[in-house]
Structures are given as C-alpha cells and as structure tokens.
Motif scaffolding. Sequence first.
Motif, PDB file in Angstrom:
ATOM      1  N   ARG A   1       0.779  -1.094   0.092  1.00 30.11           N
ATOM      2  CA  ARG A   1       0.141  -0.034   0.003  1.00 30.11           C
ATOM      3  C   ARG A   1       0.895   1.230   0.091  1.00 30.11           C
ATOM      4  NH1 ARG A   1      -0.985   2.549   5.060  1.00 30.11           N
ATOM      5  NH2 ARG A   1       0.195   1.470   6.793  1.00 30.11           N
ATOM      6  N   GLY A   2       0.201   2.294  -0.284  1.00 31.41           N
ATOM      7  CA  GLY A   2       0.971   3.571  -0.359  1.00 31.41           C
ATOM      8  C   GLY A   2       0.062   4.809   0.255  1.00 31.41           C
ATOM      9  N   GLU A   3       0.601   5.966   0.787  1.00 32.56           N
ATOM     10  CA  GLU A   3      -0.171   6.848   1.351  1.00 32.56           C
ATOM     11  C   GLU A   3       0.910   8.014   1.343  1.00 32.56           C
ATOM     12  OE1 GLU A   3      -1.507   8.267   5.817  1.00 32.56           O
ATOM     13  OE2 GLU A   3      -1.716   6.300   5.322  1.00 32.56           O
ATOM     14  N   ASP A   4       0.343   8.983   0.566  1.00 32.23           N
ATOM     15  CA  ASP A   4       1.304  10.504   0.413  1.00 32.23           C
ATOM     16  C   ASP A   4       2.499  10.096  -0.403  1.00 32.23           C
ATOM     17  OD1 ASP A   4      -0.577  11.987   1.594  1.00 32.23           O
ATOM     18  OD2 ASP A   4       0.029  11.761   3.402  1.00 32.23           O
ATOM     19  N   CYS A   5       3.535  10.328   0.343  1.00 31.85           N
ATOM     20  CA  CYS A   5       5.048   9.872  -0.411  1.00 31.85           C
ATOM     21  C   CYS A   5       5.543   8.699   0.318  1.00 31.85           C
ATOM     22  CB  CYS A   5       5.831  10.970  -0.519  1.00 31.85           C
ATOM     23  SG  CYS A   5       6.345  11.673   1.153  1.00 31.85           S
ATOM     24  N   ARG A   6       4.842   7.642   0.987  1.00 32.15           N
ATOM     25  CA  ARG A   6       5.125   6.786   1.828  1.00 32.15           C
ATOM     26  C   ARG A   6       4.838   5.336   1.114  1.00 32.15           C
ATOM     27  NH1 ARG A   6       3.202   7.655   7.480  1.00 32.15           N
ATOM     28  NH2 ARG A   6       1.717   8.704   6.233  1.00 32.15           N
ATOM     29  N   LEU A   7       5.274   4.291   1.208  1.00 34.12           N
ATOM     30  CA  LEU A   7       5.092   2.719   0.586  1.00 34.12           C
ATOM     31  C   LEU A   7       5.318   1.822   1.870  1.00 34.12           C
ATOM     32  CD1 LEU A   7       6.826   2.934  -2.534  1.00 34.12           C
ATOM     33  CD2 LEU A   7       4.248   2.797  -2.345  1.00 34.12           C
ATOM     34  N   TRP A   8       4.493   0.808   1.925  1.00 33.72           N
ATOM     35  CA  TRP A   8       4.838  -0.456   2.588  1.00 33.72           C
ATOM     36  C   TRP A   8       4.768  -1.596   1.902  1.00 33.72           C
ATOM     37  CZ3 TRP A   8       2.088   3.911   3.989  1.00 33.72           C
ATOM     38  CH2 TRP A   8       2.411   4.613   5.153  1.00 33.72           C
TER      39      TRP A   8
ATOM     40  N   GLU B   1       8.746   0.197   5.962  1.00 35.19           N
ATOM     41  CA  GLU B   1       7.786   1.376   5.353  1.00 35.19           C
ATOM     42  C   GLU B   1       9.220   2.119   4.728  1.00 35.19           C
ATOM     43  OE1 GLU B   1       6.463   5.677   7.044  1.00 35.19           O
ATOM     44  OE2 GLU B   1       6.443   3.855   8.436  1.00 35.19           O
ATOM     45  N   TYR B   2       8.851   2.849   3.638  1.00 41.14           N
ATOM     46  CA  TYR B   2       9.795   3.343   2.582  1.00 41.14           C
ATOM     47  C   TYR B   2       9.406   4.912   2.300  1.00 41.14           C
ATOM     48  CZ  TYR B   2      10.995  -1.416   1.482  1.00 41.14           C
ATOM     49  OH  TYR B   2      11.441  -2.776   1.755  1.00 41.14           O
TER      50      TYR B   2
ATOM     51  N   PHE C   1      20.536  -0.914  -3.294  1.00 42.03           N
ATOM     52  CA  PHE C   1      20.117  -1.713  -1.765  1.00 42.03           C
ATOM     53  C   PHE C   1      20.418  -0.941  -0.499  1.00 42.03           C
ATOM     54  CE2 PHE C   1      21.190  -5.740  -4.492  1.00 42.03           C
ATOM     55  CZ  PHE C   1      19.774  -5.941  -4.480  1.00 42.03           C
ATOM     56  N   ASP C   2      21.684   0.010  -0.570  1.00 41.63           N
ATOM     57  CA  ASP C   2      21.797   0.837   0.597  1.00 41.63           C
ATOM     58  C   ASP C   2      20.558   1.590   0.739  1.00 41.63           C
ATOM     59  OD1 ASP C   2      23.880  -0.620   1.011  1.00 41.63           O
ATOM     60  OD2 ASP C   2      25.355   1.116   0.603  1.00 41.63           O
ATOM     61  N   MET C   3      19.915   2.375  -0.198  1.00 42.35           N
ATOM     62  CA  MET C   3      18.843   3.216  -0.195  1.00 42.35           C
ATOM     63  C   MET C   3      17.790   2.299   0.434  1.00 42.35           C
ATOM     64  SD  MET C   3      19.797   6.092  -0.762  1.00 42.35           S
ATOM     65  CE  MET C   3      21.391   5.793   0.025  1.00 42.35           C
ATOM     66  N   LEU C   4      17.538   1.177  -0.001  1.00 41.77           N
ATOM     67  CA  LEU C   4      16.300   0.399   0.665  1.00 41.77           C
ATOM     68  C   LEU C   4      16.529  -0.045   1.844  1.00 41.77           C
ATOM     69  CD1 LEU C   4      15.402  -2.220  -2.206  1.00 41.77           C
ATOM     70  CD2 LEU C   4      14.036  -0.429  -1.473  1.00 41.77           C
ATOM     71  N   GLN C   5      17.907  -0.277   2.576  1.00 42.17           N
ATOM     72  CA  GLN C   5      18.140  -0.440   3.629  1.00 42.17           C
ATOM     73  C   GLN C   5      17.922   0.600   4.510  1.00 42.17           C
ATOM     74  OE1 GLN C   5      18.715  -3.476   4.341  1.00 42.17           O
ATOM     75  NE2 GLN C   5      19.196  -3.230   6.628  1.00 42.17           N
ATOM     76  N   ALA C   6      18.172   1.844   3.910  1.00 40.65           N
ATOM     77  CA  ALA C   6      17.865   3.094   4.848  1.00 40.65           C
ATOM     78  C   ALA C   6      16.348   3.282   4.568  1.00 40.65           C
ATOM     79  CB  ALA C   6      18.645   4.183   4.057  1.00 40.65           C
ATOM     80  N   GLY C   7      15.404   2.768   4.062  1.00 35.96           N
ATOM     81  CA  GLY C   7      14.086   3.014   3.934  1.00 35.96           C
ATOM     82  C   GLY C   7      13.673   4.032   3.012  1.00 35.96           C
ATOM     83  N   ILE C   8      14.605   4.012   2.011  1.00 34.70           N
ATOM     84  CA  ILE C   8      14.293   4.894   0.607  1.00 34.70           C
ATOM     85  C   ILE C   8      14.069   4.265  -0.483  1.00 34.70           C
ATOM     86  CG2 ILE C   8      15.115   6.762  -0.746  1.00 34.70           C
ATOM     87  CD1 ILE C   8      16.495   7.857   1.787  1.00 34.70           C
ATOM     88  N   TYR C   9      12.878   4.149  -1.342  1.00 37.24           N
ATOM     89  CA  TYR C   9      12.520   3.446  -2.358  1.00 37.24           C
ATOM     90  C   TYR C   9      12.695   4.258  -3.612  1.00 37.24           C
ATOM     91  CZ  TYR C   9       9.808   0.429  -5.606  1.00 37.24           C
ATOM     92  OH  TYR C   9       9.687  -0.340  -6.704  1.00 37.24           O
ATOM     93  N   LEU C  10      13.645   3.853  -4.587  1.00 37.86           N
ATOM     94  CA  LEU C  10      13.691   4.446  -5.821  1.00 37.86           C
ATOM     95  C   LEU C  10      13.934   3.586  -7.039  1.00 37.86           C
ATOM     96  CD1 LEU C  10      16.949   3.901  -5.705  1.00 37.86           C
ATOM     97  CD2 LEU C  10      17.234   6.359  -4.950  1.00 37.86           C
TER      98      LEU C  10
END
Length: 442
Positions: free
Chosen positions: A62-69, A75-76, A391-400
């Motif tokens: 799911r997503g909300e505003d600029c966040r994803l789960w 959470e990202y 992978f490092d960005m995902l580990q930091a909770g950032i999805y790109l």
Amino acid sequence: MSAATELRRNSDLDSALVEARALYVAGRPKSAALHEKASEVMPGGNTRSVLAYSPFPTAMARGEDCRLWDIDGREYLDLCGEYTAGLFGHSEPLIHDVLHSTLKRGTNLAAVGEGEEKLARILCGRFPSIERVRFANSGTEANLMALTAARAKTGRNAIMAVQGGYHGGVLTFPLAGRSMATLPLDVVLCRYNDLADARRVAAERAGELAAIIVEPMLGSGGCIPATVAFLQGLRELASECGAVLIFDEVMTSRMSGGGMQARLGITPDMTTLGKYIGGGMSFGAFGGKADIMSLFDGKLPHAGTFNNNVLSMAAGSTAMGEIFTPERAEALYRSGEALRHRLNGLAEQADVPMGFTGIGSMMTVQFQRPLPTEPRLPGPAEEALRELFFFDMLQAGIYLARRGMVALSLPVGATELDRFAAAVAEFIEARGTLLKASGGLH
C-alpha cells in the motif's frame, strides 16, 4: 560515524554486494515467496520489465502520500514516484474524491463525454505546440500515433531517433544493438547532443525523413538533459528537411506549466504526453499543429476502447486543472534543482566519482566525474555501484528505481529531502573507498 555506516565498510565491491544482497533477502521473505509463486504463472514472475531485478523485486502492499509499505511490513520514503507517473503521491484527496464520484456514475459508457473536452482544453492551453490533442492509454501509444501522423502528413517513412532514446516498450533504441521488442520501422539513429551527427544522418536520408523524435531529457537513458543548442538545432533541421519534429515529453512535461518546450522556448510540431497527466490513471496523449492533427478528422483512424475512459478524463482534469498548476510545477522544478545541486555538492566535497544528472524533479545517480552529457554503456564497476546504491537506499528505507532514478512527487517536502540527502551522505561515507577505487574520476 553511525554503526550502520561502520558495518558497511568493505574492502572490495564484490564483498559489499554479497553483504547487501544478503541483507535484502533476509528482510523480505514474503516478497521472495510471492516472486516464486508469480513465476509459476508469469514469465520472470512479473508483467513489467522495469520492475524485474535480482534476486527478486520488493512487492508493495500500500501507499500513502509519499510513503510505501511492502508486504513484509517495511516502510519506505517513495522517491521512485512510479517512474514519474506518481506525481500526486498515493492519497491526493481531490483525485480520490473525483474518482469516487465518477465511479458512481458508471465506468464504461461507450460514448463521448464532457470530461475529455475539459482535459483537452486544459492541455491545449498549457503546451505551446498543442493546438489539437487526442488521447490514448499510454505514452507508448501516444508516440506510435504521433509517428503515424508524421508519416501520413509528409508521405515519407523514415524516422530519426537518438541512440539511448526510449519512446515506449516497442520504441526502444539501446546504445548497443537493437531491441527485439522494437517495431520494424524505418528508423535511423543519431548521437544524443551531437547536432553535427544529426545533420549527417539527415543528409544521408534527404527527402525521406517523416519525423525527428527526441526526449528533451533522456529518461531511462540516465536523466541526461539535451542541450539547448541540440534541441534548437533539431528544430531548424526538421524545418529544413520538411520533417515533423516530435518532442516526447511523457516525462519532461512536469518541468514547467508547459513542459520543457515552454521552459526553453523551443516549439516542436507535435508533443507526446503520458504518465502523471491522467492523475495516476492509465494515460497517453499526442497533439500538435491543427493541420497535422486534422488528419484524424476522418482520414486517419485512431481506435482504442479506453482512450477516453471516464476515470482518466476525470482524474486528469482535476490533476491538471486544480492541482498541478503552472505555479506548482515551477515550485517542484526549483525544489528538484536545489536537491540535485545539494547532492552533487556532497560528492564533490568528498572527492568521489559520484553525482546526479537530471532536470528539476527528475535525476539519476551516476558513478563518474565529470558527469556525463550523453548516454553511455556503464562498465562493470559502475553497474555494481548502482546496484549497491539501490540496496543501501532500501536499507535506509528509501525506495527509488533500480537504475538509480529519482522522481519527486508533490507530497515530498523539506523533511523528506533532508532524509534523502542524509542517506546519500552516509552512502558516500560508508562506500567512499569503493567509490574511489572504481576508477570513475577523469
């Protein structure tokens, strides 16, 4: 130095990737299981090639505003922005409201409606080149129909595109070889940002060119902006040889109220649109001079069951008429420009071969300095660093995007930008030795 940074200090790139992949797998057992099940019924376990990456893609719930789960509960911060289509985030109330009210009135009416006229009028008023417009279901379809119009208008067949350009799944022009998915059109390629080469190619096909199609900034090609001289030169070249100049602004239309053409003051004959303009619904559009578009008033057929579907028309009218005003577009552009300069400053200060190319709210990480001004085939070290960054960005909770592309959405604010900048700074600190050893400084 944070504990996480210290843990990611590796002596070589291969070891760093092994560790990053292991962390990725360990944190996403449900995504792994879903990929295994999906592979039983879909080739590659997916139905969209850009989302396919090793060892398996993260599945979102799911997503909300600029966040994803994701389905594993992580959470990202969403900086992928649905590859520029997710401009409004995941829960813009005005779009949700208009979609709900539209659904109550029926979904497939098999007729024209007020929504398409409203959206068409908005777009004709926004983009300098668009006097008349028609709708489609995707940017791919929009580009195909624009090329069809150019061929019909000129009575010619040849099309000039650029190496590294992307105009949809069946109009892909990789730097090396040819895409087997690309339609067998008569396409000649020139080098991006090389006007002399474009003139050479055009001279070889004098009298045969129906269209010149170009992205004002390569999207999947690495967010490489075109120079003003290159685009202006293509404008002059098209006029000289009688070809239709098409700006593919499927991605770059967000760069001002009237796209890059308005920002640069260079007007093509036709423009193609897509992505965010449908308010998050399936969308494509092509438009241009009235005399070209008049071909669709009886001479050229243009079918498509969902071209004017009521959801895209309603959401698009709200998105472009009420939310993404020219003033909002300018603010987003400036926010992205400031972020890119900030990130590049971090890399320059650390003296590492890393930086971001792009325009406004779109950018892609590069692992070389100086930053590239034309698309190029990355070497093994650069590809490995790009995977490690992902992978490092995902580990930091950032999805790109897996390829390192960032597309800001309207809900992304100062707090989110600070968070991303901090994550990039930590990556530079933790991976600095690997970056310097990559040989990307020239």
